[in-house]
Design an enzyme around this catalytic site. Structure first.
Site, PDB file in Angstrom:
ATOM      1  N   LYS A 129       0.846  -1.211   0.000  1.00 15.67           N
ATOM      2  CA  LYS A 129       0.000   0.000   0.000  1.00 15.67           C
ATOM      3  C   LYS A 129       0.867   1.241   0.000  1.00 15.67           C
ATOM      4  CE  LYS A 129       0.924   1.245   4.438  1.00 15.67           C
ATOM      5  NZ  LYS A 129       1.713   2.390   4.821  1.00 15.67           N
ATOM      6  N   ASP A 164      -2.588  -1.494  10.121  1.00 17.44           N
ATOM      7  CA  ASP A 164      -2.653  -1.532   8.655  1.00 17.44           C
ATOM      8  C   ASP A 164      -3.156  -2.873   8.107  1.00 17.44           C
ATOM      9  OD1 ASP A 164      -1.579   0.990   8.640  1.00 17.44           O
ATOM     10  OD2 ASP A 164       0.405   0.391   7.914  1.00 17.44           O
TER      11      ASP A 164
HETATM   12  O1  C5P Z   1      -0.603  -0.901  14.749  1.00 17.83           O
HETATM   13  P1  C5P Z   1       0.823  -1.175  14.479  1.00 17.83           P
HETATM   14  O2  C5P Z   1       1.341  -2.332  15.295  1.00 17.83           O
HETATM   15  O3  C5P Z   1       1.159  -1.301  13.049  1.00 17.83           O
HETATM   16  O4  C5P Z   1       1.623   0.094  14.990  1.00 17.83           O
HETATM   17  C1  C5P Z   1       3.012   0.095  15.133  1.00 17.83           C
HETATM   18  C2  C5P Z   1       3.423   1.294  15.968  1.00 17.83           C
HETATM   19  O5  C5P Z   1       3.218   2.505  15.228  1.00 17.83           O
HETATM   20  C3  C5P Z   1       2.635   1.493  17.248  1.00 17.83           C
HETATM   21  O6  C5P Z   1       3.191   0.753  18.315  1.00 17.83           O
HETATM   22  C4  C5P Z   1       2.750   2.980  17.475  1.00 17.83           C
HETATM   23  O7  C5P Z   1       4.026   3.306  18.026  1.00 17.83           O
HETATM   24  C5  C5P Z   1       2.739   3.535  16.067  1.00 17.83           C
HETATM   25  N1  C5P Z   1       1.370   3.928  15.636  1.00 17.83           N
HETATM   26  C6  C5P Z   1       0.803   5.067  16.166  1.00 17.83           C
HETATM   27  N2  C5P Z   1      -0.454   5.439  15.780  1.00 17.83           N
HETATM   28  C7  C5P Z   1      -1.123   4.722  14.853  1.00 17.83           C
HETATM   29  C8  C5P Z   1      -0.559   3.552  14.282  1.00 17.83           C
HETATM   30  C9  C5P Z   1       0.709   3.186  14.694  1.00 17.83           C
HETATM   31  O8  C5P Z   1       1.406   5.742  17.007  1.00 17.83           O
HETATM   32  N3  C5P Z   1      -2.332   5.121  14.481  1.00 17.83           N
END
Ligand code: C5P
Length: 332
Positions: free
Chosen positions: A17, A155
């Site tokens: 993406k 994601d």
């Molecule tokens: O959701 P995911 O595990 O992909 O997110 C990885 C990291 O990215 C989270 O631990 C956070 O630090 C950051 N993040 C964030 N806000 C979001 C998505 C991700 O701060 N909306």
């Protein structure tokens, strides 16, 4: 093979993406950030094959329970092969939901850049989920699959859905968007990745005490996607994480400048980076920009492709990948 015989192996193709708009709100108490995240799936794909290991003679037969993972393709040496791999967690969560003892081998063939800001890890999770659901015949309703995806990462739901969608909340609450393609993209791929949490932290640091507005999707950008208006989409591209990614990796400024100088209509850092995405007028322009970028020395390589791409889809086999494979294997 008779129709009644269970399948021993299922392959799923799943897209990368680009975030054509990534509006980031202030940090929330849970450490995440509220987003207006406009996802567009693009035609670079990983393949995930799930094979039973409890059927004698099956491709993954090792006579062993549990989840085994292999990963092949560029950057695969950086992919974890234990529970840190979201594909393993996806198989575990699905098995737990259906009270199944998992006996499966996951073979991941990567073509999406690893830690490149193009949701490669999320793609593998969505791919593993659909492959295992098909392999096990568990026929999990779509809404439940999306719940599992949201549990795995912000994601991951989009990797299952593909096309174009607006992600709200931390990015996991999806509204599918109308999109008219094709859009022609060039991705400049960097050596090494960037850590998503580090990039969000740097974004907060750079903002300091400045007030941050609530994130909101840009109506002009949504219109451009709906009508297939490439110049309007190029003008509306926006990524609030870009200053943070460039701050952590200053060389990205030269990559972005090289893409624009090569004739891109617009460009931005993809998600948390370090891949950079450029929008081209047509396929010919995209091929030229990819070549100029590759020759510029400002990136490791560049790839031209189109969008939108479909979400996770079962396919008959993994196509031959024109890369030098690195295979590593472990038991999770
Ligand atoms: O959701 P995911 O595990 O992909 O997110 C990885 C990291 O990215 C989270 O631990 C956070 O630090 C950051 N993040 C964030 N806000 C979001 C998505 C991700 O701060 N909306």
């Amino acid at each position: 093979m008779p129709a009644t015989q269970p399948r021993s192996s299922v392959t799923v193709r799943v897209p990368a993406k680009v975030n054509v708009q990534l509006a980031v709100g202030p940090p929330r108490p849970d450490g995440f950030h509220d987003l207006a995240n406009v996802f567009l799936a693009v035609g670079l794909y990983d393949h995930v094959t799930a094979s039973r290991t409890d059927v004698p003679g099956a491709p993954g037969d090792r006579g062993a329970p549990g989840i085994t993972v292999t990963c092949t393709g560029p950057g695969s040496e950086h992919v974890p092969l234990d529970r840190a791999n979201l594909a393993v967690r996806a198989a575990e969560l699905l098995a737990a939901r259906h009270a199944i003892e998992p006996a499966v081998r996951l073979d991941i063939v990567k073509d999406i850049p690893v830690a490149g800001g193009m949701a490669g890890g999320s793609a593998d999770a969505a791919g593993a989920l659909l492959a295992c659901d098909t392999l096990w015949g568990t026929a999990t309703p779509r809404a439940e699959l999306l719940d599992i995806c949201a549990e795995l990462g912000s994601d991951v739901p989009f990797s299952l859905v593909g096309g174009a969608a607006l992600g709200q909340g931390r990015g996991e609450r999806l509204t599918e968007l109308a999109v008219t393609g094709p859009f022609h993209w060039v991705f400049a791929l960097a050596d090494g990745g960037l850590s998503t949490p580090d990039v969000y932290r740097e974004c907060d640091r750079l903002r300091g005490d400045r007030p941050v507005p609530a994130p909101r999707a840009d109506p002009a950008l949504l219109d451009a996607l709906r009508t297939g208006d490439t110049p309007a989409l190029a003008a509306a591209l926006a990524n609030d994480l870009q200053p943070a990614a460039v701050s952590l990796r200053p060389a990205l400024a030269a990559t972005l400048a090289a893409g624009t100088a090569a004739g891109a209509l617009g460009g931005l850092v993809s998600g948390s980076g370090p891949s950079c995405a450029f929008l081209a007028a047509d396929a010919e322009a995209a091929a030229g920009i990819a070549k100029t970028l590759t020759d510029s020395g400002t990136c490791r390589t560049a790839r031209a492709t189109t969008a939108p791409a479909p979400g996770a889809t079962t396919v008959p086999t993994v196509p031959t990948v024109p890369t030098v494979p690195t295979t590593i294997e472990s038991h999770a």
